[in-house]
Structures are given as C-alpha cells and as structure tokens.
Design a protein around this motif. Structure first.
Motif, PDB file in Angstrom:
ATOM      1  N   THR A 303       0.829  -1.204   0.000  1.00 15.16           N
ATOM      2  CA  THR A 303       0.000   0.000   0.000  1.00 15.16           C
ATOM      3  C   THR A 303       0.862   1.251   0.000  1.00 15.16           C
ATOM      4  O   THR A 303       0.548   2.232  -0.697  1.00 15.16           O
ATOM      5  N   ALA A 304       1.938   1.235   0.787  1.00 15.22           N
ATOM      6  CA  ALA A 304       2.835   2.394   0.819  1.00 15.22           C
ATOM      7  C   ALA A 304       3.454   2.642  -0.556  1.00 15.22           C
ATOM      8  O   ALA A 304       3.532   3.791  -1.024  1.00 15.22           O
ATOM      9  N   LEU A 305       3.891   1.580  -1.232  1.00 17.23           N
ATOM     10  CA  LEU A 305       4.492   1.731  -2.564  1.00 17.23           C
ATOM     11  C   LEU A 305       3.483   2.264  -3.576  1.00 17.23           C
ATOM     12  O   LEU A 305       3.766   3.206  -4.337  1.00 17.23           O
ATOM     13  N   ILE A 306       2.299   1.674  -3.591  1.00 20.56           N
ATOM     14  CA  ILE A 306       1.272   2.113  -4.547  1.00 20.56           C
ATOM     15  C   ILE A 306       0.861   3.552  -4.261  1.00 20.56           C
ATOM     16  O   ILE A 306       0.697   4.359  -5.183  1.00 20.56           O
ATOM     17  N   GLY A 307       0.706   3.897  -2.981  1.00 19.16           N
ATOM     18  CA  GLY A 307       0.345   5.264  -2.627  1.00 19.16           C
ATOM     19  C   GLY A 307       1.401   6.265  -3.051  1.00 19.16           C
ATOM     20  O   GLY A 307       1.084   7.356  -3.545  1.00 19.16           O
ATOM     21  N   ALA A 308       2.676   5.906  -2.870  1.00 19.65           N
ATOM     22  CA  ALA A 308       3.759   6.812  -3.261  1.00 19.65           C
ATOM     23  C   ALA A 308       3.762   7.043  -4.773  1.00 19.65           C
ATOM     24  O   ALA A 308       3.844   8.186  -5.245  1.00 19.65           O
ATOM     25  N   ILE A 309       3.664   5.967  -5.550  1.00 16.68           N
ATOM     26  CA  ILE A 309       3.667   6.102  -7.012  1.00 16.68           C
ATOM     27  C   ILE A 309       2.454   6.908  -7.473  1.00 16.68           C
ATOM     28  O   ILE A 309       2.549   7.792  -8.339  1.00 16.68           O
ATOM     29  N   PHE A 310       1.294   6.597  -6.899  1.00 16.75           N
ATOM     30  CA  PHE A 310       0.056   7.272  -7.295  1.00 16.75           C
ATOM     31  C   PHE A 310       0.148   8.778  -7.066  1.00 16.75           C
ATOM     32  O   PHE A 310      -0.153   9.576  -7.964  1.00 16.75           O
ATOM     33  N   LEU A 311       0.591   9.210  -5.882  1.00 16.11           N
ATOM     34  CA  LEU A 311       0.575  10.637  -5.594  1.00 16.11           C
ATOM     35  C   LEU A 311       1.686  11.383  -6.320  1.00 16.11           C
ATOM     36  O   LEU A 311       1.550  12.580  -6.592  1.00 16.11           O
ATOM     37  N   VAL A 312       2.781  10.706  -6.658  1.00 16.78           N
ATOM     38  CA  VAL A 312       3.812  11.343  -7.488  1.00 16.78           C
ATOM     39  C   VAL A 312       3.217  11.764  -8.831  1.00 16.78           C
ATOM     40  O   VAL A 312       3.428  12.894  -9.309  1.00 16.78           O
ATOM     41  N   TRP A 313       2.420  10.872  -9.437  1.00 20.65           N
ATOM     42  CA  TRP A 313       1.829  11.200 -10.738  1.00 20.65           C
ATOM     43  C   TRP A 313       0.655  12.160 -10.610  1.00 20.65           C
ATOM     44  O   TRP A 313       0.432  12.997 -11.489  1.00 20.65           O
ATOM     45  N   VAL A 314      -0.080  12.082  -9.512  1.00 20.21           N
ATOM     46  CA  VAL A 314      -1.146  13.060  -9.280  1.00 20.21           C
ATOM     47  C   VAL A 314      -0.553  14.453  -9.154  1.00 20.21           C
ATOM     48  O   VAL A 314      -1.070  15.436  -9.724  1.00 20.21           O
ATOM     49  N   ASP A 315       0.556  14.577  -8.416  1.00 16.75           N
ATOM     50  CA  ASP A 315       1.220  15.880  -8.274  1.00 16.75           C
ATOM     51  C   ASP A 315       1.730  16.379  -9.618  1.00 16.75           C
ATOM     52  O   ASP A 315       1.627  17.572  -9.931  1.00 16.75           O
ATOM     53  N   ALA A 316       2.271  15.474 -10.444  1.00 18.71           N
ATOM     54  CA  ALA A 316       2.746  15.878 -11.767  1.00 18.71           C
ATOM     55  C   ALA A 316       1.600  16.391 -12.632  1.00 18.71           C
ATOM     56  O   ALA A 316       1.733  17.401 -13.334  1.00 18.71           O
ATOM     57  N   VAL A 317       0.461  15.701 -12.585  1.00 20.27           N
ATOM     58  CA  VAL A 317      -0.713  16.161 -13.344  1.00 20.27           C
ATOM     59  C   VAL A 317      -1.196  17.509 -12.826  1.00 20.27           C
ATOM     60  O   VAL A 317      -1.545  18.402 -13.603  1.00 20.27           O
ATOM     61  N   ALA A 318      -1.231  17.678 -11.504  1.00 16.48           N
ATOM     62  CA  ALA A 318      -1.692  18.931 -10.917  1.00 16.48           C
ATOM     63  C   ALA A 318      -0.803  20.100 -11.315  1.00 16.48           C
ATOM     64  O   ALA A 318      -1.276  21.228 -11.481  1.00 16.48           O
ATOM     65  N   ARG A 319       0.500  19.842 -11.487  1.00 15.14           N
ATOM     66  CA  ARG A 319       1.437  20.901 -11.869  1.00 15.14           C
ATOM     67  C   ARG A 319       1.322  21.287 -13.324  1.00 15.14           C
ATOM     68  O   ARG A 319       1.568  22.436 -13.691  1.00 15.14           O
ATOM     69  N   THR A 320       0.970  20.329 -14.186  1.00 17.21           N
ATOM     70  CA  THR A 320       1.100  20.555 -15.628  1.00 17.21           C
ATOM     71  C   THR A 320      -0.222  20.638 -16.380  1.00 17.21           C
ATOM     72  O   THR A 320      -0.246  21.153 -17.504  1.00 17.21           O
ATOM     73  N   ALA A 321      -1.319  20.143 -15.827  1.00 19.81           N
ATOM     74  CA  ALA A 321      -2.582  20.061 -16.569  1.00 19.81           C
ATOM     75  C   ALA A 321      -3.069  21.426 -17.009  1.00 19.81           C
ATOM     76  O   ALA A 321      -3.546  21.587 -18.148  1.00 19.81           O
ATOM     77  N   LEU A 322      -2.985  22.436 -16.154  1.00 21.51           N
ATOM     78  CA  LEU A 322      -3.446  23.792 -16.471  1.00 21.51           C
ATOM     79  C   LEU A 322      -2.301  24.793 -16.366  1.00 21.51           C
ATOM     80  O   LEU A 322      -2.512  25.939 -15.968  1.00 21.51           O
ATOM     81  N   ALA A 323      -1.081  24.362 -16.681  1.00 17.69           N
ATOM     82  CA  ALA A 323       0.093  25.230 -16.566  1.00 17.69           C
ATOM     83  C   ALA A 323      -0.138  26.533 -17.325  1.00 17.69           C
ATOM     84  O   ALA A 323      -0.740  26.546 -18.403  1.00 17.69           O
ATOM     85  N   PRO A 324       0.326  27.674 -16.746  1.00 19.32           N
ATOM     86  CA  PRO A 324       1.156  27.817 -15.545  1.00 19.32           C
ATOM     87  C   PRO A 324       0.378  27.758 -14.223  1.00 19.32           C
ATOM     88  O   PRO A 324       0.966  27.817 -13.158  1.00 19.32           O
ATOM     89  N   GLN A 325      -0.951  27.652 -14.256  1.00 18.82           N
ATOM     90  CA  GLN A 325      -1.718  27.545 -13.025  1.00 18.82           C
ATOM     91  C   GLN A 325      -1.605  26.124 -12.471  1.00 18.82           C
ATOM     92  O   GLN A 325      -1.604  25.147 -13.218  1.00 18.82           O
ATOM     93  N   GLU A 326      -1.508  26.011 -11.140  1.00 16.82           N
ATOM     94  CA  GLU A 326      -1.375  24.703 -10.503  1.00 16.82           C
ATOM     95  C   GLU A 326      -2.682  24.302  -9.838  1.00 16.82           C
ATOM     96  O   GLU A 326      -3.271  25.072  -9.083  1.00 16.82           O
ATOM     97  N   LEU A 327      -3.142  23.097 -10.146  1.00 18.05           N
ATOM     98  CA  LEU A 327      -4.360  22.576  -9.525  1.00 18.05           C
ATOM     99  C   LEU A 327      -4.065  22.088  -8.108  1.00 18.05           C
ATOM    100  O   LEU A 327      -2.978  21.556  -7.849  1.00 18.05           O
ATOM    101  N   PRO A 328      -5.002  22.229  -7.175  1.00 18.65           N
ATOM    102  CA  PRO A 328      -4.834  21.574  -5.880  1.00 18.65           C
ATOM    103  C   PRO A 328      -4.784  20.063  -6.053  1.00 18.65           C
ATOM    104  O   PRO A 328      -5.560  19.485  -6.819  1.00 18.65           O
ATOM    105  N   VAL A 329      -3.879  19.422  -5.344  1.00 21.31           N
ATOM    106  CA  VAL A 329      -3.721  17.974  -5.468  1.00 21.31           C
ATOM    107  C   VAL A 329      -4.995  17.249  -5.044  1.00 21.31           C
ATOM    108  O   VAL A 329      -5.381  16.236  -5.636  1.00 21.31           O
ATOM    109  N   GLY A 330      -5.676  17.788  -4.015  1.00 19.11           N
ATOM    110  CA  GLY A 330      -6.895  17.147  -3.540  1.00 19.11           C
ATOM    111  C   GLY A 330      -7.997  17.112  -4.583  1.00 19.11           C
ATOM    112  O   GLY A 330      -8.844  16.206  -4.564  1.00 19.11           O
ATOM    113  N   VAL A 331      -8.006  18.066  -5.499  1.00 16.65           N
ATOM    114  CA  VAL A 331      -9.008  18.070  -6.570  1.00 16.65           C
ATOM    115  C   VAL A 331      -8.773  16.887  -7.509  1.00 16.65           C
ATOM    116  O   VAL A 331      -9.712  16.182  -7.902  1.00 16.65           O
ATOM    117  N   VAL A 332      -7.509  16.651  -7.860  1.00 22.94           N
ATOM    118  CA  VAL A 332      -7.189  15.548  -8.773  1.00 22.94           C
ATOM    119  C   VAL A 332      -7.486  14.203  -8.117  1.00 22.94           C
ATOM    120  O   VAL A 332      -8.053  13.297  -8.750  1.00 22.94           O
TER     121      VAL A 332
END
Length: 352
Positions: A303-332
């Motif tokens: 669970t720790a491994l899957i959670g780490a991988i999942f949130l790394v990619w969620v953070d990447a999407v939040a940073r880049t989906a609406l660049a230069p604006q950053e989405l809140p991670v909780g929304v994604v």
C-alpha cells in the motif's frame, strides 16, 4: 489430499517467495523512475539525465555541468516536492489500510478521525489570526491542531464506550466541529487574499515543499511504519473481530491504542505539509489487497508503494494540466477517487 488454504498473514510458500521479491523490486524501480520522470515535467524543460546529474552532484558526485538556475529548479523546487508527494501518498495509503483493519470498515480512511479538520483549524489560526505565529509556522499549527482533534476524538470515543463504531462517530463529530470553526474564522477574520490562500491549501497543495518538510514527514512515517509492521500479525487477527483476536492472545486495547496513535501522528504530519488530500487512504488499500492479499506483512509495504507512485503522478498532473496555473492535489485525487469509491460500493453490494 487437499492442501489447507493459507491463513491471513501466514508466510507464503517457498515457491511464491521469488514472485513477492520481484514485486517489491519492481515497485521500487517503478517508484524511482516515476520520481525521476515527474521532476522533468514543468515549464523548464529538463531531461532525466540532467536530473540524475544534479542529484549526483549534490550527493558528492562529479559536477552536473548545468546552470545554477536549472540546478536550483531540480534540487530546491521539484525534487523536494516530488519526494514529499511520494511520502504523503505512502503515509495516507498506510493509514487507510490500518484504519480499515482496526475498524473493520472497508470505507474507513485517515480523515475518519477528524485529524484533517483539526489540522485545517490549526493552520487557519496561524495564517489568519496570527496565534502563535512567532513560535510555529503554518505546518506547525496544522500539526498541533491535528493532535488536538485526535485527543478530542479519543475522549469522545472513551466516554461512549471505546468500540470501533464509537471512534467513527466521534471522528464525524470532531470533523463537523473543526470544519465549522475553520469556516467561522475564515468568514469573520480573513481578507480575500488570505481566504484564497487558505482555501487552496485546504484542498491539498505540495507547492511549498522544502527539505525540512521532507525530513519531518520521513521521520514520522518511518517510526509509524515500524510500529505498524510490529503489529502486522495482530492486525490479521482483528479481521476476525476483537473477541477472536483477544482469544488468540492479542492485547486488544494496547495494540489498538498504539495503532491509533501511530495513524494520527502520520496523518497529522502529512496534513500539516500538504493540506487535505482525500481518497488516497480510502481507495489504494483495496488496490493493494487485490495484488498481494489481506496479510498485513505484505499489504502494508504494498500500500505504501502504490500510494507513493500514485501521488507522485497526481502531483505531476496537478502541476502541468493547467500550466502555468497549478491545480490543488486534492481536486485531482477526488476526480480519480470518487469513481473508484463508487466501484467499491458496487462490489460490496454485489458481495464480491
């Protein structure tokens, strides 16, 4: 003669050990690759080779040969943020797995204890009212608020009788109380700019991550993870109920108290640096169970491994989906988590 089924938490047969080892190695490699690739995503174009060179440089290796600005982007901005995302994902997933075991409720997650709402109130007191701002910052205020909320939940649950259902009800009450306090403070004392900043943080944000945050969360999660592994077999016994666990020699009160405290501290640490990130602790333990089974010696690391991988990619999407604006991670995470939550409910109804 038929072979007896493997008990929950028992060691896998020798024939399965290589597959388990390969699973952990593959997960670690995937996490490392995810971190390296996620760092390259953003307005400043970076390559994985450049990221690796900068990291080696700061760890005592040969000079990276890159500019100071690009070096700072990797080492001071994206690397701490990405590592913190991995740690927060691992911590939230781990807390969800523990609570679902202790409360025997597949829909339990870290925020059932009211810790997130307490952390929000503590952060708002620091940012808007300035209470204790000379002593602790936003993260410190959130951490203190989370611990206060947890103590309140324990007191309410103890007064009600201390059963798992009472813990859930006490968590719901604490969540409503601290959510109301947070809203009251924001509405009555915050200016528009403060309100916008607080609301963005409450939805989950890793944008202000630094190395101190990474070190603090890593320390708390390491201690909490060790406590959980020590009690892994006891958690397997909880699957049959508290009376059955006690009959198997488990000190139910001590184990439950230890795991609740560890869960509260880990959740408080995560919320204090990242705000409220929902659905990670709810959904990912179910994904891990589908892969490695219910035994907690395998379930918790998975669970720790899957959670780490999942949130790394969620953070990447939040940073880049609406660049230069950053989405809140909780929304994604909510956009992904709500459909997954619906699937869990449907599977429960179907008896699967």
């Amino acid at each position: 003669m038929t072979r007896a089924p493997l008990r929950s938490g028992a060691r896998p047969p020798l024939s399965r050990l290589p597959a388990v080892v390969l699973l952990w190695i593959g997960g670690a490699v995937l996490l490392t690759a995810s971190v390296a690739v996620a760092i390259t995503l953003g307005p400043a174009g970076l390559s994985v080779r450049e990221v690796v060179a900068v990291v080696y440089d700061h760890l005592g290796g040969p000079p990276s040969g890159t500019t100071d600005i690009r070096d700072g982007i990797v080492w001071n901005l994206r690397l701490p943020q990405t590592l913190l995302a991995a740690l927060c994902g691992a911590g939230l997933g781990l807390c969800g797995a523990i609570l679902q075991s202790l409360l025997r409720n597949p829909l339990a997650d870290p925020y059932v204890l009211g810790v997130s709402s307490g952390a929000s109130t503590g952060a708002v007191l620091i940012v808007i009212l300035g209470i204790g701002s000379g002593v602790v910052g936003l993260s410190g205020g959130a951490f203190v608020g989370a611990l206060v909320a947890f103590v309140l939940v324990l007191l309410l649950a103890h007064v009600a009788g201390g059963a798992p259902a009472h813990v859930i009800l006490a968590g719901v009450a604490a969540t409503q109380l601290f959510s109301a306090l947070t809203s009251f403070i924001v509405i009555t004392a915050a200016d528009p700019e403060q309100t916008r900043g607080v609301l963005f943080w409450l939805l989950g944000s890793l944008g202000g991550a630094d190395w101190f945050d990474v070190a603090m969360v890593l320390g708390v999660l390491s201690a909490g993870f060790a406590v959980c592994l020590i009690h892994a077999r006891a958690m397997d016994a909880f699957a049959f109920g508290e009376k059955s666990a006690a009959g198997l020699g488990v000190d139910v009160r001590r184990v439950r108290a230890s795991l609740f405290v560890a869960t509260a501290l880990m959740t408080a640490a995560v919320v204090s640096v990242a705000g409220a990130i929902g659905f990670v602790g709810l959904v990912l333990p179910h994904a891990a169970r589908a892969i490695v089974g219910p035994g907690h010696r395998r379930l918790l690391p998975a669970t720790a491994l899957i959670g780490a991988i999942f949130l790394v990619w969620v953070d990447a999407v939040a940073r880049t989906a609406l660049a230069p604006q950053e989405l809140p991670v909780g929304v994604v995470t909510a956009l992904v988590g709500v459909p997954a939550f619906a699937v869990i409910l449907w599977r429960r109804k179907a008896g699967r």
